[in-house]
Design an enzyme around this catalytic site. Structure first.
Site, short mmCIF file in Angstrom:
data_model
loop_
_atom_site.label_atom_id
_atom_site.label_comp_id
_atom_site.label_asym_id
_atom_site.label_seq_id
_atom_site.Cartn_x
_atom_site.Cartn_y
_atom_site.Cartn_z
N ASP A 66 0.82 -1.22 0.00
CA ASP A 66 0.00 0.00 0.00
C ASP A 66 0.85 1.26 0.00
O ASP A 66 2.07 1.21 0.22
CB ASP A 66 -0.96 -0.01 1.20
N ASN A 132 -6.93 -2.63 14.55
CA ASN A 132 -8.34 -2.86 14.24
C ASN A 132 -8.54 -4.08 13.32
O ASN A 132 -9.62 -4.28 12.78
CB ASN A 132 -8.95 -1.61 13.59
N HIS A 134 -6.98 -4.64 10.45
CA HIS A 134 -6.76 -4.45 9.01
C HIS A 134 -5.53 -5.20 8.54
O HIS A 134 -4.61 -5.47 9.31
CB HIS A 134 -6.72 -2.96 8.63
N GLU A 139 -9.50 -1.93 5.52
CA GLU A 139 -10.09 -1.61 6.81
C GLU A 139 -11.32 -2.49 7.07
O GLU A 139 -11.82 -3.14 6.14
CB GLU A 139 -10.48 -0.12 6.81
P1 PGA Z 1 2.78 -1.68 12.51
O1 PGA Z 1 1.60 -1.59 11.45
O2 PGA Z 1 3.76 -2.67 12.00
O3 PGA Z 1 3.38 -0.27 12.54
O4 PGA Z 1 2.18 -2.07 13.82
C1 PGA Z 1 1.01 -2.76 11.00
C2 PGA Z 1 -0.21 -2.46 10.18
O5 PGA Z 1 -0.91 -1.47 10.46
O6 PGA Z 1 -0.49 -3.23 9.25
#
Ligand code: PGA
Length: 233
Positions: A66, A132, A134, A139
């Site tokens: 992304d 959350n 995702h 999302e």
């Molecule tokens: P993080 O993010 O590695 O900074 O915890 C993971 C994500 O949001 O997919």
């Protein structure tokens, strides 16, 4: 869950070591031609280990999950910048791809990216998990049929990710992301989740029921998932 192998480690550094080991295995067996990469703090020790390793990616094509919309690759919070900084500057790949969040026509950019993915099927996809639930920027509520698309980030994701933006800087609230279906096409998924903040999402996964409200649970329908975590569930 026989499609999900869970490896419990003591620390994210040890987890990173395991992930490098899995990559090495696939690379040396001649099964790794296209590697799907992820960003975020979880992946930083992984790239640190890959950088320090003797692994050769010059015959591997990379795709990222992304990218934010509206910040250029020179912006230190763009994922293009992250990848250059944490990996590509020291480990050359055959080709690297990431969505162009500065494209004038974002929908056309998503079609271009998804077409490239179809032409270069992912052998391994790295995944982090959001608090959350995702995966990439898919999302809660995202359809399992989704392909690369434009997404409005949720309050939860904005709250978590805004910590990386400097005071006075505005965090993008729109992004481009591979869809659930794009991710599920990968032959092998390597999921990393460290720390208590990821417990709720992993608990949902291990509860074994697919729910649109927790996109991580879509992984239950994939045939080859490795979860690497320091959480004892
Ligand atoms: P993080 O993010 O590695 O900074 O915890 C993971 C994500 O949001 O997919």
């Amino acid at each position: 869950m026989k499609n999900i192998q869970t490896i419990v480690v003591d620390s994210k550094e040890q987890g990173a070591e395991k992930i490098c080991g899995l990559v090495r295995e696939e690379l040396e067996a001649g099964r790794l031609h296209v590697l799907g990469l992820a960003t975020g703090s979880t992946m930083e020790p992984v790239y640190e280990k890959l950088r320090a390793s003797d692994l050769d990616f010059t015959n591997v094509t990379a795709f990222n999950l992304d990218e934010y919309v509206g910040i250029p690759a020179t912006h230190e919070n763009s994922y293009a910048y992250y990848m250059n900084h944490h990996l590509f500057s020291e480990k050359p790949f055959k080709e690297t791809h990431i969505e162009n969040g500065m494209a004038e026509d974002l929908d056309a950019e998503c079609v271009r990216y998804e077409t490239l993915l179809k032409e270069n099927p992912l052998d391994i996809q790295f995944l982090g998990i959001g608090e959350n639930g995702h995966i990439a920027f898919n999302e809660p509520g995202t359809s399992p049929d989704s392909v690369t698309h434009v997404v409005e980030l949720t309050e939860s994701t904005i709250a978590v990710n805004s910590q990386y933006f400097k005071e006075g800087e505005t965090m993008p609230v729109t992004a481009l992301t591979m869809g659930i279906s794009s991710i599920m096409q990968a032959k092998k998924l390597i999921v990393a989740a460290f720390g208590e903040k990821k417990r709720a999402a992993l608990e949902k996964l291990f509860a074994g029921e697919v729910s649109t409200e927790w996109p991580v649970t879509y992984l239950l329908d994939h045939q080859d998932v490795v979860v690497i975590t320091d959480l004892k569930l």
